[in-house]
Motif scaffolding. Structure first.
Motif, short mmCIF file in Angstrom:
data_model
loop_
_atom_site.label_atom_id
_atom_site.label_comp_id
_atom_site.label_asym_id
_atom_site.label_seq_id
_atom_site.Cartn_x
_atom_site.Cartn_y
_atom_site.Cartn_z
N SER A 10 26.32 49.96 33.32
CA SER A 10 25.54 49.71 32.10
C SER A 10 24.85 48.35 32.08
N ASP A 11 25.47 47.32 32.69
CA ASP A 11 24.87 45.98 32.62
C ASP A 11 24.94 45.20 33.93
N GLY A 12 25.51 45.78 34.98
CA GLY A 12 25.59 45.10 36.27
C GLY A 12 26.69 44.08 36.40
N GLU A 13 27.50 43.91 35.38
CA GLU A 13 28.59 42.93 35.39
C GLU A 13 29.61 43.26 36.47
N VAL A 14 30.07 42.23 37.17
CA VAL A 14 31.13 42.39 38.16
C VAL A 14 32.42 42.68 37.40
N VAL A 15 33.12 43.74 37.81
CA VAL A 15 34.36 44.12 37.14
C VAL A 15 35.46 44.33 38.18
N PHE A 16 36.69 44.27 37.69
CA PHE A 16 37.88 44.42 38.53
C PHE A 16 38.81 45.46 37.90
N TRP A 17 39.53 46.15 38.74
CA TRP A 17 40.43 47.23 38.31
C TRP A 17 41.75 46.67 37.80
N LYS A 18 42.20 47.22 36.68
CA LYS A 18 43.52 46.86 36.16
C LYS A 18 44.10 48.06 35.44
N VAL A 23 38.16 45.48 34.03
CA VAL A 23 38.19 44.22 33.30
C VAL A 23 37.17 43.27 33.93
N GLU A 24 36.67 42.32 33.16
CA GLU A 24 35.61 41.43 33.64
C GLU A 24 36.12 40.20 34.38
N ARG A 25 37.35 39.82 34.19
CA ARG A 25 37.86 38.59 34.77
C ARG A 25 38.75 38.87 35.98
N PHE A 26 38.52 38.13 37.06
CA PHE A 26 39.35 38.27 38.25
C PHE A 26 40.81 37.96 37.92
N ALA A 27 41.04 37.03 37.03
CA ALA A 27 42.40 36.65 36.65
C ALA A 27 43.18 37.83 36.08
N ASP A 28 42.49 38.81 35.52
CA ASP A 28 43.14 39.98 34.93
C ASP A 28 43.27 41.15 35.90
N ALA A 29 42.73 41.03 37.10
CA ALA A 29 42.70 42.13 38.06
C ALA A 29 44.10 42.52 38.52
N GLU A 30 44.27 43.80 38.80
CA GLU A 30 45.52 44.29 39.38
C GLU A 30 45.50 43.97 40.87
N LEU A 31 46.57 43.39 41.36
CA LEU A 31 46.66 43.03 42.78
C LEU A 31 47.56 44.03 43.50
N PHE A 32 47.10 44.47 44.66
CA PHE A 32 47.83 45.44 45.46
C PHE A 32 48.37 44.76 46.71
N ASP A 61 39.85 41.84 50.18
CA ASP A 61 41.01 41.11 50.66
C ASP A 61 41.16 39.80 49.89
N LEU A 62 42.41 39.40 49.66
CA LEU A 62 42.70 38.17 48.93
C LEU A 62 43.50 37.21 49.80
N ILE A 63 43.37 35.93 49.49
CA ILE A 63 44.18 34.89 50.14
C ILE A 63 44.83 34.05 49.04
N GLU A 64 45.90 33.39 49.40
CA GLU A 64 46.56 32.50 48.45
C GLU A 64 45.83 31.16 48.44
N SER A 65 45.54 30.68 47.23
CA SER A 65 44.84 29.41 47.06
C SER A 65 45.45 28.68 45.88
N GLU A 66 46.02 27.53 46.14
CA GLU A 66 46.63 26.71 45.08
C GLU A 66 47.68 27.49 44.29
N GLY A 67 48.44 28.30 45.00
CA GLY A 67 49.51 29.06 44.35
C GLY A 67 49.04 30.31 43.63
N LEU A 68 47.76 30.60 43.65
CA LEU A 68 47.20 31.79 43.02
C LEU A 68 46.44 32.59 44.07
N TRP A 69 45.97 33.76 43.71
CA TRP A 69 45.21 34.60 44.64
C TRP A 69 43.72 34.46 44.38
#
Length: 121
Positions: A10-18, A23-32, A61-69
């Motif tokens: 609808s608007d081209g916004e980057v979204v993440f699965w949860k 959801v719109e924020r990476f911080a809210d994304a479900e991590l596998f 793919d994700l990496i650990e950065s400063e204690g977060l992903w």
């Protein structure tokens, strides 16, 4: 670790699965994790069955950065932060620990999810 991402149609916004929704924020994304490969693939399959909601869903793919992903690829970090034209624009303007981890993460040019997507085309 991996996360599922796409662009909302609808608007081209980057979204993440949860948990079955976008959801719109990476911080809210479900991590596998590595032990959840089947769940990650099931989520990707479910997302691909939503052609009127999102465009080109794929696992990153994700990496650990400063204690977060954070996304491994630079491209995915840019997508998670929002536009790069100014630090006061987009999702990066919110600040916080997750944004700092995204800004300071280092990794490859591409994640395997995006490479697989390119190969399929």
């Amino acid at each position: 670790m991996r996360a599922l991402t796409a662009n909302r149609l609808s608007d081209g916004e980057v979204v993440f699965w949860k948990a079955g929704q976008w959801v719109e924020r990476f911080a809210d994304a479900e991590l596998f994790g590595a032990d959840a490969q089947a769940a990650a693939e099931a989520a990707e399959g479910h997302a691909k069955a939503q052609p009127t909601v999102v465009v080109e869903p794929y696992l990153i793919d994700l990496i650990e950065s400063e204690g977060l992903w954070a996304p491994l690829s630079y491209r995915e970090r840019i997508r998670a932060l929002g536009p790069t034209n100014h630090p006061a624009h987009g999702k990066q303007a919110e600040g916080g620990a997750v944004i700092d981890a995204l800004r300071h993460a280092h990794g490859a040019a591409r994640s395997t999810g995006r490479v697989d997507l390119i190969k399929r085309k």
